[in-house]
Write an enzyme that holds these catalytic residues in place. Structure first.
Site, PDB file in Angstrom:
ATOM      1  N   GLU A 157      89.170  33.136  73.657  1.00  0.00           N
ATOM      2  CA  GLU A 157      90.189  32.202  73.085  1.00  0.00           C
ATOM      3  C   GLU A 157      91.702  32.135  73.367  1.00  0.00           C
ATOM      4  O   GLU A 157      92.666  32.193  72.703  1.00  0.00           O
ATOM      5  CB  GLU A 157      90.415  32.522  71.522  1.00  0.00           C
ATOM      6  CG  GLU A 157      88.939  32.470  70.787  1.00  0.00           C
ATOM      7  CD  GLU A 157      88.661  32.938  69.286  1.00  0.00           C
ATOM      8  OE1 GLU A 157      89.829  33.242  68.781  1.00  0.00           O
ATOM      9  OE2 GLU A 157      87.415  32.851  68.976  1.00  0.00           O
ATOM     10  N   ASN A 198      85.922  32.787  77.231  1.00  0.00           N
ATOM     11  CA  ASN A 198      85.108  31.939  76.193  1.00  0.00           C
ATOM     12  C   ASN A 198      86.198  31.478  75.000  1.00  0.00           C
ATOM     13  O   ASN A 198      87.044  31.989  74.803  1.00  0.00           O
ATOM     14  CB  ASN A 198      84.442  33.185  75.372  1.00  0.00           C
ATOM     15  CG  ASN A 198      83.568  33.001  74.281  1.00  0.00           C
ATOM     16  OD1 ASN A 198      82.525  32.130  74.581  1.00  0.00           O
ATOM     17  ND2 ASN A 198      83.641  33.582  73.115  1.00  0.00           N
ATOM     18  N   HIS A 234      81.006  27.099  67.250  1.00  0.00           N
ATOM     19  CA  HIS A 234      81.088  26.993  65.827  1.00  0.00           C
ATOM     20  C   HIS A 234      81.104  25.301  65.283  1.00  0.00           C
ATOM     21  O   HIS A 234      82.309  24.913  65.126  1.00  0.00           O
ATOM     22  CB  HIS A 234      82.154  27.896  65.298  1.00  0.00           C
ATOM     23  CG  HIS A 234      82.053  29.150  65.803  1.00  0.00           C
ATOM     24  ND1 HIS A 234      81.117  29.996  65.327  1.00  0.00           N
ATOM     25  CD2 HIS A 234      82.618  29.906  66.582  1.00  0.00           C
ATOM     26  CE1 HIS A 234      81.124  31.194  65.853  1.00  0.00           C
ATOM     27  NE2 HIS A 234      82.138  31.311  66.629  1.00  0.00           N
ATOM     28  N   GLU A 262      78.405  31.240  70.700  1.00  0.00           N
ATOM     29  CA  GLU A 262      78.273  31.718  69.289  1.00  0.00           C
ATOM     30  C   GLU A 262      77.741  30.425  68.586  1.00  0.00           C
ATOM     31  O   GLU A 262      78.451  30.300  67.291  1.00  0.00           O
ATOM     32  CB  GLU A 262      79.848  31.871  68.813  1.00  0.00           C
ATOM     33  CG  GLU A 262      80.327  32.970  69.862  1.00  0.00           C
ATOM     34  CD  GLU A 262      81.852  33.531  69.413  1.00  0.00           C
ATOM     35  OE1 GLU A 262      82.409  33.136  68.441  1.00  0.00           O
ATOM     36  OE2 GLU A 262      82.460  34.077  70.299  1.00  0.00           O
ATOM     37  N   ASP A 264      76.727  28.171  65.610  1.00  0.00           N
ATOM     38  CA  ASP A 264      76.527  27.932  64.261  1.00  0.00           C
ATOM     39  C   ASP A 264      76.686  26.619  63.840  1.00  0.00           C
ATOM     40  O   ASP A 264      77.549  26.085  64.438  1.00  0.00           O
ATOM     41  CB  ASP A 264      76.772  29.075  63.284  1.00  0.00           C
ATOM     42  CG  ASP A 264      78.268  29.646  63.639  1.00  0.00           C
ATOM     43  OD1 ASP A 264      79.111  28.483  63.877  1.00  0.00           O
ATOM     44  OD2 ASP A 264      78.821  30.778  63.335  1.00  0.00           O
TER      45      ASP A 264
END
Ligand code: G3I
Length: 447
Positions: A157, A198, A234, A262, A264
């Site tokens: 990030e 990432n 996300h 990641e 979702d």
């Protein structure tokens, strides 16, 4: 006559029990996601918590996935809570579990602005001290797991939404060069591990993903070791970026791998069948975008069950973001992933709420019945159950529902206090009725 009635009563009881025992299809024979992924050249992963790797959670983590990412266990605050005092227990446990199940491990994460130990964030450090701290941290952690980690999220990030660099401990102290330095130290500590940067909100083509693209291009031009980019993903229900595949492709064209790290897809709660169907389509679209690009090598979900997800505690009122429900039953989303990986399984019908009718006690003129409404992967805020009696049965009294009967047709609606059936929960109501001759179990409909 009496023995005939007894026989009928037993038949009714058995039939009622059989209905009550009808569970949602387990789909145990479906090909595991990891095998479907392997056939497409994709690794399929999940984030995990070490302490949960037993029972059903452990069974599913081991059987369905070919890669594990420690959700928190490898973060700096986890591994070095006090300066010079290390705790590798959970990280070691996850690595051992992965090795026992023939799985890769994605190391997450070495350089981040979150989940750093207090001694680090509260300290005041010169650039030289920061350099030493970071180099030692990377050397120690990457070195400990040398040869056991397929890929590291080296830097996590680094960007703001507008594509400028996020002002962090590292950026503020060392400038943009902290990224190149971290990658170089990681390569030195484990030359075989793939090294990633990432980030989130970099799934579509936008200012932030373009900043990441420009960073990767510049690192490659300078000969800094960089093997891949992680798109966290996300996502929000119905908002898979239309440029996802194009974005994956442009990174691949730069000469790096891409991982969905990641995934979702959260929704406003409660879930319902329409939202779960949309979520299935969204999971399928993300998976298909990865399948379409050869260099998209890994698709990892950030927790595989709704009960283990970070989402509900972070976004109040939102959740149900993962492929399994809170009872570890696969949701439509699971089948969205499976289908995009070439699976041919027949998903259970969307909806996930069922009603079952049972006969409790029965005597020569009457019986007590009960109906249970259960939800899995869905929920209800009100309900109505209907059926048609085939042998002249007549309801005389009901509790925990309002029942009306017209001829053979029965309709029962929730009482004011029990209309809500949560995901993974159930409610029941009961009634007395008369019968004569026979008392066959009707087919009930939840509407
Ligand atoms: O371990 C403590 C526990 O002792 C305590 O009782 C409890 C009370 O709040 O907190 C526990 O720590 C929590 C930790 O997760 C472990 O469960 C923290 O409060 C909580 O903030 C932390 O959240 C993690 C989050 O990163 C922090 O930013 C999530 O589990 C983790 O899934 C999440 O993962 C991040 C990725 O690393 C990077 N990308 C975004 C993603 C989601 O935020």
């Amino acid at each position: 006559m009496r023995s005939l009635r007894t026989g009928l009563s037993l038949t009714s009881l058995v039939a009622g029990l059989a209905l009550l025992l009808t569970a949602p299809a387990a789909h145990a024979a479906d090909t595991p996601l990891r095998d479907l992924g392997a056939a497409k050249g994709k690794v399929v992963g999940t984030a995990v918590t070490g302490s949960k790797l037993t029972g059903t959670y452990g069974d599913l983590a081991g059987a369905q996935f070919s890669s594990l990412t420690p959700g928190n266990a490898m973060k700096w605050e986890s591994v070095e809570p006090a300066q010079g005092s290390f705790n590798w227990a959970e990280a070691d446990q996850i690595v051992a579990f992965a090795q026992a199940h023939n799985q890769q491990v994605r190391g997450h994460t070495l350089v981040w602005h979150n989940q750093n130990p207090n001694w680090l964030t509260n300290g005041s450090w010169t650039p030289a001290q920061l350099t030493t701290l970071l180099q030692n941290h990377i050397g120690t952690e990457v070195g400990r797991y040398k040869g056991k980690i397929a890929a590291w999220d080296v830097v996590n990030e680094p960007f703001n939404e507008d594509g400028t660099y996020r002002p962090t401990l590292w950026y503020n102290g060392l400038g943009t060069d902290y990224i190149a330095k971290a990658l170089t130290w990681a390569r030195a500590a484990d030359p075989a591990a793939k090294l990633y940067v990432n980030d989130y909100n970099v799934e579509g083509v936008n200012a932030k993903s373009t900043a990441l693209y420009n960073l990767v291009r510049s690192l490659k031009e300078r000969g800094v070791p960089i093997d891949g980019v992680g798109l966290q993903a996300h996502l929000i229900l119905g908002q898979v970026p239309s440029t996802l595949q194009q974005n994956i492709q442009r990174f691949a064209d730069l000469g790096v791998d891409v991982a969905i790290t990641e995934l979702d897809i959260r929704m406003n709660l409660p879930s319902d069948s329409a939202k779960l169907a949309q979520q299935k389509a969204d999971y399928k679209a993300v998976t298909a975008a990865c399948v379409a690009v050869a260099r998209c090598v890994n698709l990892t979900v950030w927790g595989f069950a709704d009960s283990d997800s970070w989402v509900e505690s972070t976004f109040p009122g939102q959740g149900a973001a993962t492929p399994y429900d809170g009872n570890y039953a696969p949701k439509p989303a699971y089948y969205g992933i499976a289908e995009a990986l070439g699976g041919t399984s027949t998903p259970p019908p969307t909806g996930g709420c069922t009603a079952s009718y049972g006969v409790g006690s029965q005597w020569n003129t009457g019986f007590t019945g009960n109906v249970t409404i259960s939800c899995s992967g869905a929920s209800l805020s009100s309900w109505k159950v209907t059926w048609t009696y085939g042998a002249g049965q007549q309801i005389t009294q009901a509790w925990n529902a309002t029942c009306t009967q017209s001829g053979a047709a029965v309709s029962c609606a929730n009482a004011p206090y029990n209309g809500t059936v949560p995901d993974g929960g159930s409610v029941s109501f009961g009634f007395n009725a008369s019968w004569s001759g026979s008392n066959p179990v009707p087919t009930v409909t939840l509407g």
